[in-house]
Design a protein around this motif. Structure first.
Motif, short mmCIF file in Angstrom:
data_model
loop_
_atom_site.label_atom_id
_atom_site.label_comp_id
_atom_site.label_asym_id
_atom_site.label_seq_id
_atom_site.Cartn_x
_atom_site.Cartn_y
_atom_site.Cartn_z
N GLY A 69 0.83 -1.20 0.00
CA GLY A 69 0.00 0.00 0.00
C GLY A 69 0.85 1.24 0.00
N PRO A 70 1.09 1.82 -1.19
CA PRO A 70 1.85 3.06 -1.26
C PRO A 70 0.93 4.27 -1.19
N SER A 71 1.53 5.45 -1.16
CA SER A 71 0.80 6.69 -1.38
C SER A 71 0.91 6.95 -2.87
N ILE A 72 -0.24 7.22 -3.52
CA ILE A 72 -0.26 7.31 -4.98
C ILE A 72 -0.77 8.69 -5.41
N MET A 73 0.01 9.35 -6.27
CA MET A 73 -0.27 10.74 -6.66
C MET A 73 -0.42 10.87 -8.17
N PRO A 74 -1.56 10.49 -8.73
CA PRO A 74 -1.72 10.52 -10.18
C PRO A 74 -2.11 11.89 -10.73
N GLY A 75 -1.46 12.27 -11.83
CA GLY A 75 -1.90 13.44 -12.58
C GLY A 75 -2.77 12.98 -13.74
N GLY A 76 -2.87 13.81 -14.78
CA GLY A 76 -3.59 13.40 -15.98
C GLY A 76 -5.05 13.82 -15.98
N SER A 77 -5.76 13.33 -17.00
CA SER A 77 -7.13 13.79 -17.24
C SER A 77 -8.11 13.23 -16.21
N ARG A 78 -9.25 13.92 -16.09
CA ARG A 78 -10.37 13.47 -15.25
C ARG A 78 -10.84 12.08 -15.68
N GLU A 79 -10.99 11.89 -17.01
CA GLU A 79 -11.50 10.60 -17.52
C GLU A 79 -10.59 9.46 -17.11
N SER A 80 -9.28 9.69 -17.20
CA SER A 80 -8.36 8.62 -16.83
C SER A 80 -8.49 8.31 -15.34
N TRP A 81 -8.73 9.35 -14.55
CA TRP A 81 -8.91 9.11 -13.11
C TRP A 81 -10.16 8.27 -12.86
N GLU A 82 -11.21 8.53 -13.65
CA GLU A 82 -12.42 7.74 -13.45
C GLU A 82 -12.17 6.25 -13.71
N ALA A 83 -11.31 5.97 -14.69
CA ALA A 83 -11.03 4.57 -15.03
C ALA A 83 -9.99 3.93 -14.11
N LEU A 84 -9.10 4.76 -13.59
CA LEU A 84 -7.99 4.22 -12.79
C LEU A 84 -8.16 4.40 -11.29
N GLY A 85 -8.88 5.46 -10.92
CA GLY A 85 -8.99 5.85 -9.52
C GLY A 85 -9.39 4.71 -8.59
N PRO A 86 -10.48 4.00 -8.92
CA PRO A 86 -10.92 2.93 -8.00
C PRO A 86 -9.83 1.87 -7.78
N ILE A 87 -9.09 1.53 -8.84
CA ILE A 87 -8.02 0.53 -8.69
C ILE A 87 -6.90 1.10 -7.83
N LEU A 88 -6.50 2.34 -8.12
CA LEU A 88 -5.38 2.93 -7.38
C LEU A 88 -5.74 3.11 -5.90
N GLN A 89 -7.00 3.50 -5.65
CA GLN A 89 -7.40 3.66 -4.25
C GLN A 89 -7.43 2.31 -3.54
N ASP A 90 -7.82 1.29 -4.29
CA ASP A 90 -7.87 -0.06 -3.74
C ASP A 90 -6.49 -0.53 -3.26
N ILE A 91 -5.48 -0.29 -4.06
CA ILE A 91 -4.15 -0.83 -3.73
C ILE A 91 -3.31 0.13 -2.88
N SER A 92 -3.82 1.34 -2.63
CA SER A 92 -3.04 2.33 -1.87
C SER A 92 -3.12 2.04 -0.38
N ALA A 93 -2.27 2.73 0.38
CA ALA A 93 -2.36 2.68 1.84
C ALA A 93 -3.69 3.31 2.26
N LYS A 94 -4.17 2.95 3.45
CA LYS A 94 -5.38 3.57 4.00
C LYS A 94 -5.04 4.10 5.39
N VAL A 95 -5.57 5.27 5.70
CA VAL A 95 -5.44 5.79 7.07
C VAL A 95 -6.85 6.14 7.53
N ASP A 96 -7.26 5.56 8.65
CA ASP A 96 -8.64 5.71 9.13
C ASP A 96 -9.63 5.37 8.02
N GLY A 97 -9.31 4.38 7.22
CA GLY A 97 -10.20 3.97 6.13
C GLY A 97 -10.14 4.85 4.89
N VAL A 98 -9.37 5.94 4.93
CA VAL A 98 -9.30 6.85 3.78
C VAL A 98 -8.11 6.46 2.92
#
Ligand code: NDP
Length: 473
Positions: A137-166
């Motif tokens: 679980g790393p800290s992940i800092m993606p740039g790029g377009s909104r659309e790419s975030w919509e497609a990638l965000g859920p996966i990146l949040q899934d594999i990232s570190a969590k603090v208090d569930g965030v």
């Protein structure tokens, strides 16, 4: 079956990131320039999830679900350009190329613009946490377009570190924003490490205590406001005893700090943006000074003060306060730099969100980041973190101790560029009048650069070589 996402570049970081994805139930296409690494990964960790190996990049791309999502984890620099070009040839509009390496944000801006022309989303992504973070679980800092975030965000949040569930992953902003923020993260990391090193050095020299005793001090500090990953591992490193010699580990390590460049990039960018990141700059320069053994040997005859130590243990608590205050300054400067870049490049960065994603997974994870988040929640337009009422109260409470620390360091000849420059910044920022007025006078004298007045609008020039009368400029 086609894979959900792919990783090319399977050295330490890529391999662990691929495993992290697989462990979260994603099927992962894997590829590496040297195919042996790909086979090794599947052989060793194939049981952890679904891997789809390819020896050729074309096969790798063909094994991905559309729109394709491919993460590049190769050595930053020319190699990255080569891999991006090859991938782009094989991809189609709507596909996404994620660069998770430590790229310079200007390279990322250039690459994003070029790929946008082809309809491909390029997502420059900062990833922090090293080997262990990539896997767990790393800290992940993606740039790029909104659309790419919509497609990638859920996966990146899934594999990232969590603090208090965030999750420690948010969409940072367009084009180079993610890599910029990762760069500043690393700059702050340099500063944190320098301040820790100064604390250790000053206490050891001034009090004559052993590294093992200081490990105990850092362990105690880690329980309070200074609680952080770097303070925690400082105790570990100071406790370490060299097996070969029986000496403290820190005494057998060559005292020349190396750097890979992200600290230097941070300072270079700060110079361009006109943001004083003195804490980070002093840390980069301290490493540079350490790396010149020939100069240090040549200067060894220069004398220091007669006084070499101090009595009493009060210094320990003073140093703790100075470390905390200097750390607040360094973070405030780093956040200023992100604010300035956000304005310059139109990124619309959410500074509080940056504090949030740095709370876990990454190297600078620290209790302080919760406080920074709270400061920006209270006032998103805060001109400087030093002005946040809670931080201001803490700095006010620490400043006398901070001055005693710098005074002691100067009196016994221990260099503390981080503490000293942070204090100078604090004193500079809080002054009602700065000697910059005299600088402006001098600039007007020799270069007719003009000045503004405190009591009237407009620019003025004094005829220094003539009758010294003032004229509107
Ligand atoms: P390295 O930086 O050591 O890079 C090695 C990988 O890059 C190998 O897979 C290698 O392939 C590949 N590679 C190098 N040049 C090329 C090229 N021209 N074409 C194709 N592939 C190439 O690996 P790390 O895992 O340490 O880091 C990967 C990236 O992540 C880097 O950008 C690094 O800065 C970044 N990073 C690293 C962190 C860390 O803690 N190590 C933390 C955060 C980010 P081959 O096997 O064929 O040689």
């Amino acid at each position: 079956d086609l894979a959900d996402i792919g990783v090319t570049g399977l050295a330490t970081m890529g391999r662990n990131l691929a495993r992290n994805l697989a462990r979260h139930g994603y099927s992962v296409a894997v590829h590496n320039r040297t195919a042996a690494r790909t086979h090794q990964l599947v052989k060793e960790f194939g049981g952890e999830g679904t891997f789809v190996p390819s020896e050729e990049l074309a096969g790798f791309v063909a094994s991905l679900k559309r729109p394709r999502r491919a993460i590049i984890m190769v050595k930053a620099g020319a190699g990255t350009d080569a891999v991006i070009d090859q991938l782009a040839e094989l991809m189609e509009p709507g596909d996404m190329i994620v660069d998770g390496g430590n790229a310079h944000y200007q390279d990322t801006r250039r690459r994003e613009a070029a790929l946008r022309e082809k309809g491909i989303h390029f997502v420059g992504t900062g990833i922090s946490g090293g080997e262990e973070g990539a896997l767990n679980g790393p800290s992940i800092m993606p740039g790029g377009s909104r659309e790419s975030w919509e497609a990638l965000g859920p996966i990146l949040q899934d594999i990232s570190a969590k603090v208090d569930g965030v999750p420690c992953a948010v969409h940072v902003g367009p084009d180079g924003a993610g890599h910029f923020v990762k760069m500043v993260h690393n700059g702050i990391e340099y500063s944190d490490m320098q301040l820790i090193a100064e604390s250790y050095d000053l206490l050891r020299q001034a009090l004559g205590v052993s590294p093992a005793e200081l490990a105990g001090v850092f362990r105690e500090w880690n329980e309070g406001d200074l609680g952080s990953y770097l303070i925690e591992i400082t105790a570990e490193v100071l406790d370490q005893v060299d097996a070969a010699t029986g000496k403290p580990f820190v005494d057998v390590v060559v005292d020349q700090a190396e750097q890979k460049g992200t600290g230097r990039w941070t300072v270079q960018s700060a110079l361009d943006l006109g943001v004083p990141v003195t804490g980070i700059a002093e840390a980069v320069f301290a490493r540079a000074l350490s790396g010149h053994p020939e100069q240090r040997a040549a200067a060894a005859a220069l004398e220091g003060p007669a006084l070499s130590g101090v009595e009493g243990r009060e210094l320990v608590e003073d140093v703790r306060r100075a470390l905390y205050a200097s750390k607040i300054v360094a973070y405030a400067q780093g956040f200023d730099q992100m604010a300035a870049a956000s304005k310059e490049y139109g990124w619309d960065l959410d500074l509080g969100a940056m504090a949030t994603i740095w709370r876990g997974g990454c190297i600078i994870r620290a209790k302080l980041l919760d406080r920074i988040r709270a400061a920006y929640d209270a006032d998103p337009a805060l001109p400087t973190l030093l002005a946040d009422p809670d931080f201001a109260a803490e700095l006010n409470a620490a400043q006398e101790a901070w001055r005693r620390v710098v005074t002691t360091a100067v009196r016994i000849g221990v260099p503390t560029p981080g503490f000293s420059s942070a204090l100078a910044y604090y004193d500079g920022l809080r002054r009602d009048r700065l000697p910059a007025a005299l600088v402006q006078g001098l600039r007007d004298f020799f270069g007719a650069h003009t000045y503004r007045r405190v009591d009237r609008e407009g620019s003025f020039h004094t005829d220094w070589s003539g009758d010294r009368a003032e004229h509107p400029a």
